[in-house]
Every structure is written in C-alpha cells, then in structure tokens.
Design a protein around this motif. Structure first.
Motif, PDB file in Angstrom:
ATOM      1  N   TRP A  49       0.839  -1.189   0.000  1.00 42.74           N
ATOM      2  CA  TRP A  49       0.000   0.000   0.000  1.00 42.74           C
ATOM      3  C   TRP A  49       0.874   1.237   0.000  1.00 42.74           C
ATOM      4  CZ3 TRP A  49      -0.994   3.617   4.153  1.00 42.74           C
ATOM      5  CH2 TRP A  49      -2.068   4.505   3.903  1.00 42.74           C
ATOM      6  N   SER A 103     -12.242   3.818   6.794  1.00 46.26           N
ATOM      7  CA  SER A 103     -11.055   4.628   7.065  1.00 46.26           C
ATOM      8  C   SER A 103      -9.829   3.950   6.465  1.00 46.26           C
ATOM      9  CB  SER A 103     -10.883   4.820   8.567  1.00 46.26           C
ATOM     10  OG  SER A 103     -12.016   5.429   9.130  1.00 46.26           O
ATOM     11  N   ILE A 104      -9.840   3.816   5.157  1.00 46.63           N
ATOM     12  CA  ILE A 104      -8.822   3.071   4.421  1.00 46.63           C
ATOM     13  C   ILE A 104      -8.824   1.618   4.902  1.00 46.63           C
ATOM     14  CG2 ILE A 104      -6.433   3.016   3.635  1.00 46.63           C
ATOM     15  CD1 ILE A 104      -6.202   5.948   4.262  1.00 46.63           C
TER      16      ILE A 104
ATOM     17  N   ALA B  34      -8.979  -8.448   5.585  1.00 40.68           N
ATOM     18  CA  ALA B  34      -9.623  -8.797   4.326  1.00 40.68           C
ATOM     19  C   ALA B  34      -8.809  -9.871   3.608  1.00 40.68           C
ATOM     20  CB  ALA B  34      -9.759  -7.552   3.446  1.00 40.68           C
ATOM     21  N   TYR B  36      -8.068 -11.466  -0.432  1.00 42.31           N
ATOM     22  CA  TYR B  36      -8.172 -11.226  -1.869  1.00 42.31           C
ATOM     23  C   TYR B  36      -7.659 -12.437  -2.637  1.00 42.31           C
ATOM     24  CZ  TYR B  36      -8.384  -6.311  -0.419  1.00 42.31           C
ATOM     25  OH  TYR B  36      -8.730  -5.121   0.179  1.00 42.31           O
ATOM     26  N   GLN B  38      -5.922 -13.317  -6.421  1.00 44.07           N
ATOM     27  CA  GLN B  38      -5.303 -12.713  -7.593  1.00 44.07           C
ATOM     28  C   GLN B  38      -4.884 -13.785  -8.587  1.00 44.07           C
ATOM     29  OE1 GLN B  38      -1.570 -10.521  -7.152  1.00 44.07           O
ATOM     30  NE2 GLN B  38      -2.195  -9.095  -8.770  1.00 44.07           N
ATOM     31  N   PRO B  44      -5.984  -7.893  -7.880  1.00 44.09           N
ATOM     32  CA  PRO B  44      -6.631  -8.669  -6.811  1.00 44.09           C
ATOM     33  C   PRO B  44      -8.141  -8.430  -6.795  1.00 44.09           C
ATOM     34  CG  PRO B  44      -4.623  -7.657  -5.990  1.00 44.09           C
ATOM     35  CD  PRO B  44      -4.892  -7.074  -7.355  1.00 44.09           C
ATOM     36  N   LEU B  46     -11.496  -8.706  -4.268  1.00 46.18           N
ATOM     37  CA  LEU B  46     -11.924  -8.798  -2.873  1.00 46.18           C
ATOM     38  C   LEU B  46     -12.875  -9.975  -2.676  1.00 46.18           C
ATOM     39  CD1 LEU B  46     -12.099  -7.472  -0.004  1.00 46.18           C
ATOM     40  CD2 LEU B  46     -14.118  -6.247  -0.877  1.00 46.18           C
ATOM     41  N   TYR B  49     -14.189  -9.369   3.813  1.00 43.87           N
ATOM     42  CA  TYR B  49     -13.736  -8.250   4.623  1.00 43.87           C
ATOM     43  C   TYR B  49     -14.275  -8.404   6.041  1.00 43.87           C
ATOM     44  CZ  TYR B  49     -18.373  -6.392   3.461  1.00 43.87           C
ATOM     45  OH  TYR B  49     -19.725  -6.226   3.288  1.00 43.87           O
ATOM     46  N   GLN B  50     -13.712  -7.618   6.945  1.00 43.85           N
ATOM     47  CA  GLN B  50     -14.055  -7.729   8.372  1.00 43.85           C
ATOM     48  C   GLN B  50     -13.950  -9.175   8.837  1.00 43.85           C
ATOM     49  OE1 GLN B  50     -16.995  -3.944   8.683  1.00 43.85           O
ATOM     50  NE2 GLN B  50     -17.512  -5.637  10.040  1.00 43.85           N
ATOM     51  N   TYR B  87      -4.161 -13.321  -0.842  1.00 41.37           N
ATOM     52  CA  TYR B  87      -3.515 -12.380   0.076  1.00 41.37           C
ATOM     53  C   TYR B  87      -4.470 -11.991   1.201  1.00 41.37           C
ATOM     54  CZ  TYR B  87       0.021 -11.491  -3.546  1.00 41.37           C
ATOM     55  OH  TYR B  87       1.025 -11.618  -4.478  1.00 41.37           O
ATOM     56  N   GLN B  89      -4.989  -8.985   4.162  1.00 40.05           N
ATOM     57  CA  GLN B  89      -4.650  -7.560   4.316  1.00 40.05           C
ATOM     58  C   GLN B  89      -5.267  -7.047   5.611  1.00 40.05           C
ATOM     59  OE1 GLN B  89      -6.867  -4.627   1.951  1.00 40.05           O
ATOM     60  NE2 GLN B  89      -6.570  -3.498   3.862  1.00 40.05           N
ATOM     61  N   TYR B  91      -6.202  -3.831   8.105  1.00 40.17           N
ATOM     62  CA  TYR B  91      -6.455  -2.395   8.029  1.00 40.17           C
ATOM     63  C   TYR B  91      -6.759  -1.895   9.438  1.00 40.17           C
ATOM     64  CZ  TYR B  91     -11.118  -4.500   7.281  1.00 40.17           C
ATOM     65  OH  TYR B  91     -12.249  -5.270   7.336  1.00 40.17           O
ATOM     66  N   TYR B  94      -6.034   3.830   9.352  1.00 38.55           N
ATOM     67  CA  TYR B  94      -5.281   4.462   8.275  1.00 38.55           C
ATOM     68  C   TYR B  94      -3.936   3.790   8.019  1.00 38.55           C
ATOM     69  CZ  TYR B  94      -8.706   8.121   9.199  1.00 38.55           C
ATOM     70  OH  TYR B  94      -9.877   8.807   9.395  1.00 38.55           O
ATOM     71  N   VAL B  96      -2.364   0.154   6.285  1.00 38.23           N
ATOM     72  CA  VAL B  96      -2.688  -1.065   5.540  1.00 38.23           C
ATOM     73  C   VAL B  96      -1.417  -1.849   5.281  1.00 38.23           C
ATOM     74  CG1 VAL B  96      -3.428  -1.928   3.279  1.00 38.23           C
ATOM     75  CG2 VAL B  96      -4.713  -0.093   4.389  1.00 38.23           C
ATOM     76  N   PHE B  98      -0.189  -5.974   3.789  1.00 41.44           N
ATOM     77  CA  PHE B  98      -0.604  -7.234   3.196  1.00 41.44           C
ATOM     78  C   PHE B  98       0.281  -8.376   3.694  1.00 41.44           C
ATOM     79  CE2 PHE B  98      -3.621  -5.911  -0.044  1.00 41.44           C
ATOM     80  CZ  PHE B  98      -3.330  -4.568  -0.202  1.00 41.44           C
ATOM     81  N   GLN B 100       2.189 -11.993   2.764  1.00 41.28           N
ATOM     82  CA  GLN B 100       3.142 -12.260   1.681  1.00 41.28           C
ATOM     83  C   GLN B 100       2.515 -13.009   0.514  1.00 41.28           C
ATOM     84  OE1 GLN B 100       3.445 -12.932   4.904  1.00 41.28           O
ATOM     85  NE2 GLN B 100       5.332 -12.003   5.666  1.00 41.28           N
TER      86      GLN B 100
END
Lengths: 120, 107
Positions: A49, A103-104, B34, B36, B38, B44, B46, B49-50, B87, B89, B91, B94, B96, B98, B100
């Motif tokens: 990112w 928030s990103i 999250a 993903y 690819q 990638p 999605l 999430y969460q 992957y 990720q 969060y 603010y 982020v 990932f 490997q």
C-alpha cells in the motif's frame, strides 16, 4: 458500474519522478465519502500500500514511502494522482488505483493496473 | 507498523479438497482483515472483509474466521477456477499491510 483506469508513462529514468493518474468512471469522487488509494506490486512479488486521498484532499501515506510520495485529487476531472519522487529500480512495479472503504479499510474495485519500469 | 505473516507460501491441492490459509498479525487488529484472490495478469479481487463477511457475488465455499491476531481463510471444496494466489490484508486506523501471499497450485 464503477471503473478505475490508471494512466502511466511506462518507463521512468532513475532519480526522476513517477507520475500516475487514475480516472474514475461510473461514480463521482465528490461527495463519495471514500478514500481513493494506490497499491503497487513489483514483478513476481507481493502487494504494498502506497497511500490514499479523501475527496477533501486529506492524505494518508505508508510511512516507508511518505518522504517521496504525494497523492492528490481533482474532483472536477474525477481523477486522483500519484507522484513518487527520486525513483530507483526498486520502484518498478504494477501500480493499481483502488477505492477504499471506511477509514482506508478493504479495497474494491481495483483498476487493471499499470506497469511502470524504472530504467536508464 | 502492524506486520502480517501469512502461511503457507505455497499450497498444493486437488479439486474437491478443503484448504486453509492462516494470517497472523503482529498486534491485535480486532476483525480488521480482508482476503483477496489474484490471478496472473489481473488485479486482486476482494473476497472477504471484516474477517468473515463475504463480498456480494462470492461463492459460499469461501469463508473467513478469526479475530485479534489469528485469522483463517478456507475454501471448502476447491474448484478449478480457485487456483490462484491469495492475500490477506490488515487495516487498522489508516494503516494497511498485506500478507506475503499464498500460491494455491494444482497437485
């Protein structure tokens, strides 16, 4: 349906500035309440990112790149842009623009990606 | 910065198998994770999430679980289209990062 499309130079010389623009179609950046971001992937490697910008211009950056990165938004053109200064060969990567939720938080959708090669 | 360690890096499996991938965060990230998928030459996609919420349109054979620092991603019955790189990720406020990546290969 929202789509994101990167535009990039393809080849950048070492020590110069890499500039990319992402054009959003199918939705407006204005009043969207989203962050719009950049993520890169060196050839054969994982995802990193870079940073993101809110519709009001608020920016957040990866601390490891912060000294070289500027991300900006142009709501009149429905675009946002990435500028990466003083590039080296390690900045060679496919650069993706994305929409961030929250928030990103998670990212969806992603642009198709633009390969930028840093080489003399 | 929060680091995310994903394992394994490569996984060989057959159509119909159940497979699991793990991600560990270097500190508590609640459920802010999250997943993903690819495929070569593509961005990638999605999936989750969460930690456990399936993105609309994603088949229910994909699932995620976990909270805090330990997370798992499971495909209940592998389909030919599932062979790809996955992957995780995180969060967190603010920030982020990932994992490997895990390359899922046909055995």
């Amino acid at each position: 349906q929202m789509q994101l499309q990167e535009s990039a130079p393809g080849l950048v010389r070492p020590s110069e500035t890499l500039s990319l623009t992402c054009t959003v179609s199918g939705a407006s950046i204005s009043h969207s309440s989203y962050y719009w971001g950049w993520i890169r992937q060196p050839p054969g490697k994982g995802l990193e990112w870079i940073g993101a910008v809110y519709e009001d211009g608020d920016t957040r950056y990866n601390p490891s790149l912060k000294s070289r990165v500027t991300i900006s938004v142009d709501t009149s053109k429905n675009q946002f842009s990435l500028s990466l200064r003083s590039v080296t060969t390690t900045d060679t990567a496919t650069y993706y623009c994305v929409r961030h939720f929250g928030s990103i938080d998670w990212s969806d959708p992603w642009g198709h990606g633009a390969l930028v090669t840093v080489s003399s | 910065d929060i680091q995310v360690t994903q394992s394994p890096s490569t996984l060989s499996a057959s159509v119909g198998d159940r497979v699991t991938i793990t991600c560990r965060a270097s500190q508590n990230i609640n459920v802010w994770l999250a997943w993903y998928q690819q495929k070569p030459g593509k961005p990638p996609k999605l999936l989750i999430y969460q930690a456990s919420t399936l993105q609309p349109g994603i088949p229910p054979r994909f699932s995620g679980s976990g909270s805090g620092t330990e997370f798992t991603f499971t495909i209940s019955s592998l389909q030919p289209d599932d062979f790809a790189t996955y992957y995780c990720q995180q969060y967190d406020t603010y920030s982020v990062t990932f994992g490997q990546g895990t390359k899922l290969e046909i055995k």
